[in-house]
Design a protein around this motif. Structure first.
Motif, PDB file in Angstrom:
ATOM      1  N   SER A   7      12.328 152.132  25.917  1.00 52.58           N
ATOM      2  CA  SER A   7      12.492 150.726  26.256  1.00 52.58           C
ATOM      3  C   SER A   7      11.186 149.967  26.049  1.00 52.58           C
ATOM      4  O   SER A   7      11.188 148.866  25.515  1.00 52.58           O
ATOM      5  CB  SER A   7      12.962 150.577  27.701  1.00 52.58           C
ATOM      6  OG  SER A   7      13.075 149.214  28.035  1.00 52.58           O
ATOM      7  N   GLU A  10      10.647 149.496  22.404  1.00 53.89           N
ATOM      8  CA  GLU A  10      11.541 148.463  21.885  1.00 53.89           C
ATOM      9  C   GLU A  10      11.055 147.070  22.278  1.00 53.89           C
ATOM     10  O   GLU A  10      11.090 146.143  21.474  1.00 53.89           O
ATOM     11  CB  GLU A  10      12.971 148.710  22.383  1.00 53.89           C
ATOM     12  CG  GLU A  10      13.588 149.945  21.755  1.00 53.89           C
ATOM     13  CD  GLU A  10      14.879 150.376  22.439  1.00 53.89           C
ATOM     14  OE1 GLU A  10      15.605 151.158  21.827  1.00 53.89           O
ATOM     15  OE2 GLU A  10      15.154 149.943  23.571  1.00 53.89           O
ATOM     16  N   TRP A  11      10.575 146.914  23.510  1.00 52.52           N
ATOM     17  CA  TRP A  11      10.027 145.630  23.936  1.00 52.52           C
ATOM     18  C   TRP A  11       8.780 145.283  23.138  1.00 52.52           C
ATOM     19  O   TRP A  11       8.562 144.128  22.780  1.00 52.52           O
ATOM     20  CB  TRP A  11       9.728 145.627  25.434  1.00 52.52           C
ATOM     21  CG  TRP A  11      10.900 145.199  26.242  1.00 52.52           C
ATOM     22  CD1 TRP A  11      11.642 145.970  27.092  1.00 52.52           C
ATOM     23  CD2 TRP A  11      11.490 143.903  26.273  1.00 52.52           C
ATOM     24  NE1 TRP A  11      12.652 145.225  27.631  1.00 52.52           N
ATOM     25  CE2 TRP A  11      12.583 143.952  27.153  1.00 52.52           C
ATOM     26  CE3 TRP A  11      11.201 142.700  25.626  1.00 52.52           C
ATOM     27  CZ2 TRP A  11      13.390 142.844  27.417  1.00 52.52           C
ATOM     28  CZ3 TRP A  11      11.989 141.592  25.892  1.00 52.52           C
ATOM     29  CH2 TRP A  11      13.074 141.666  26.774  1.00 52.52           C
ATOM     30  N   LEU A  45      16.810 137.669  16.474  1.00 54.02           N
ATOM     31  CA  LEU A  45      18.007 137.894  17.277  1.00 54.02           C
ATOM     32  C   LEU A  45      17.565 138.434  18.625  1.00 54.02           C
ATOM     33  O   LEU A  45      16.726 139.342  18.686  1.00 54.02           O
ATOM     34  CB  LEU A  45      18.934 138.913  16.616  1.00 54.02           C
ATOM     35  CG  LEU A  45      19.741 138.438  15.418  1.00 54.02           C
ATOM     36  CD1 LEU A  45      20.499 139.596  14.791  1.00 54.02           C
ATOM     37  CD2 LEU A  45      20.717 137.348  15.838  1.00 54.02           C
ATOM     38  N   ALA A  46      18.115 137.895  19.680  1.00 53.97           N
ATOM     39  CA  ALA A  46      17.785 138.397  21.009  1.00 53.97           C
ATOM     40  C   ALA A  46      18.231 139.858  21.125  1.00 53.97           C
ATOM     41  O   ALA A  46      19.341 140.201  20.714  1.00 53.97           O
ATOM     42  CB  ALA A  46      18.479 137.556  22.067  1.00 53.97           C
ATOM     43  N   PRO A  47      17.374 140.710  21.655  1.00 49.38           N
ATOM     44  CA  PRO A  47      17.749 142.118  21.798  1.00 49.38           C
ATOM     45  C   PRO A  47      18.820 142.282  22.877  1.00 49.38           C
ATOM     46  O   PRO A  47      18.868 141.503  23.832  1.00 49.38           O
ATOM     47  CB  PRO A  47      16.445 142.790  22.228  1.00 49.38           C
ATOM     48  CG  PRO A  47      15.658 141.699  22.874  1.00 49.38           C
ATOM     49  CD  PRO A  47      16.042 140.431  22.161  1.00 49.38           C
ATOM     50  N   GLU A  48      19.636 143.266  22.690  1.00 52.30           N
ATOM     51  CA  GLU A  48      20.671 143.555  23.677  1.00 52.30           C
ATOM     52  C   GLU A  48      20.379 144.895  24.328  1.00 52.30           C
ATOM     53  O   GLU A  48      19.893 145.817  23.684  1.00 52.30           O
ATOM     54  CB  GLU A  48      22.045 143.594  23.006  1.00 52.30           C
ATOM     55  CG  GLU A  48      22.452 142.247  22.428  1.00 52.30           C
ATOM     56  CD  GLU A  48      23.830 142.284  21.789  1.00 52.30           C
ATOM     57  OE1 GLU A  48      24.579 143.260  22.010  1.00 52.30           O
ATOM     58  OE2 GLU A  48      24.153 141.330  21.068  1.00 52.30           O
ATOM     59  N   HIS A  49      20.630 144.994  25.605  1.00 54.14           N
ATOM     60  CA  HIS A  49      20.565 146.253  26.351  1.00 54.14           C
ATOM     61  C   HIS A  49      19.162 146.863  26.395  1.00 54.14           C
ATOM     62  O   HIS A  49      19.034 148.081  26.387  1.00 54.14           O
ATOM     63  CB  HIS A  49      21.561 147.268  25.784  1.00 54.14           C
ATOM     64  CG  HIS A  49      22.931 146.705  25.565  1.00 54.14           C
ATOM     65  ND1 HIS A  49      23.718 146.261  26.590  1.00 54.14           N
ATOM     66  CD2 HIS A  49      23.621 146.468  24.430  1.00 54.14           C
ATOM     67  CE1 HIS A  49      24.850 145.788  26.106  1.00 54.14           C
ATOM     68  NE2 HIS A  49      24.826 145.897  24.797  1.00 54.14           N
ATOM     69  N   LEU A  50      18.120 146.033  26.432  1.00 55.84           N
ATOM     70  CA  LEU A  50      16.771 146.587  26.558  1.00 55.84           C
ATOM     71  C   LEU A  50      16.366 146.764  28.013  1.00 55.84           C
ATOM     72  O   LEU A  50      15.435 147.473  28.307  1.00 55.84           O
ATOM     73  CB  LEU A  50      15.744 145.680  25.879  1.00 55.84           C
ATOM     74  CG  LEU A  50      15.609 145.793  24.382  1.00 55.84           C
ATOM     75  CD1 LEU A  50      14.450 144.940  23.897  1.00 55.84           C
ATOM     76  CD2 LEU A  50      15.404 147.219  23.931  1.00 55.84           C
TER      77      LEU A  50
END
Length: 108
Positions: A7, A10-11, A45-50
């Motif tokens: 996570s 990814e951030w 694109l806004a990330p999903e499920h981070l």
């Protein structure tokens, strides 16, 4: 130094992409909204499920937000300026044809 979690990695990538978009490429990129036509101006694109952003990225995210707000201000200033110029041009085009020269005061 311990390895960051997936996570956090990814951030970190999300922040890197947003910082890149603040560069000159932001004005030439495209906003993609799922299910809609692309819009010129932004590429992200806004990330999903981070999940929640890790606390260690808070200062960086705040600087990024400040940069985005500054870019928005610059774009709004340019839009207002273009609107004033467009109004002046429309005003000139609406005048009757005359044999006299028509001047546009762009400084005042």
């Amino acid at each position: 130094m311990p390895r960051q979690s997936s996570s956090a990695d990814e951030w970190l990538e999300v922040l890197n992409q947003l910082e890149t978009s603040l560069g000159s490429g932001a004005r030439d990129a495209v906003l993609v909204v799922p299910g809609e036509k692309p819009y010129p101006g932004v590429q992200w694109l806004a990330p999903e499920h981070l999940g929640q952003m890790p606390a260690e990225f808070e200062a960086r995210a705040r600087r990024l937000l400040a940069g985005q707000l500054e870019l928005i201000r610059e774009i709004e200033d340019a839009r207002r300026s273009a609107s004033v110029h467009l109004a002046a041009v429309r005003n000139i085009l609406s005048t009757q044809h005359t044999e006299h020269a028509v001047y546009l005061d762009v400084a005042g």
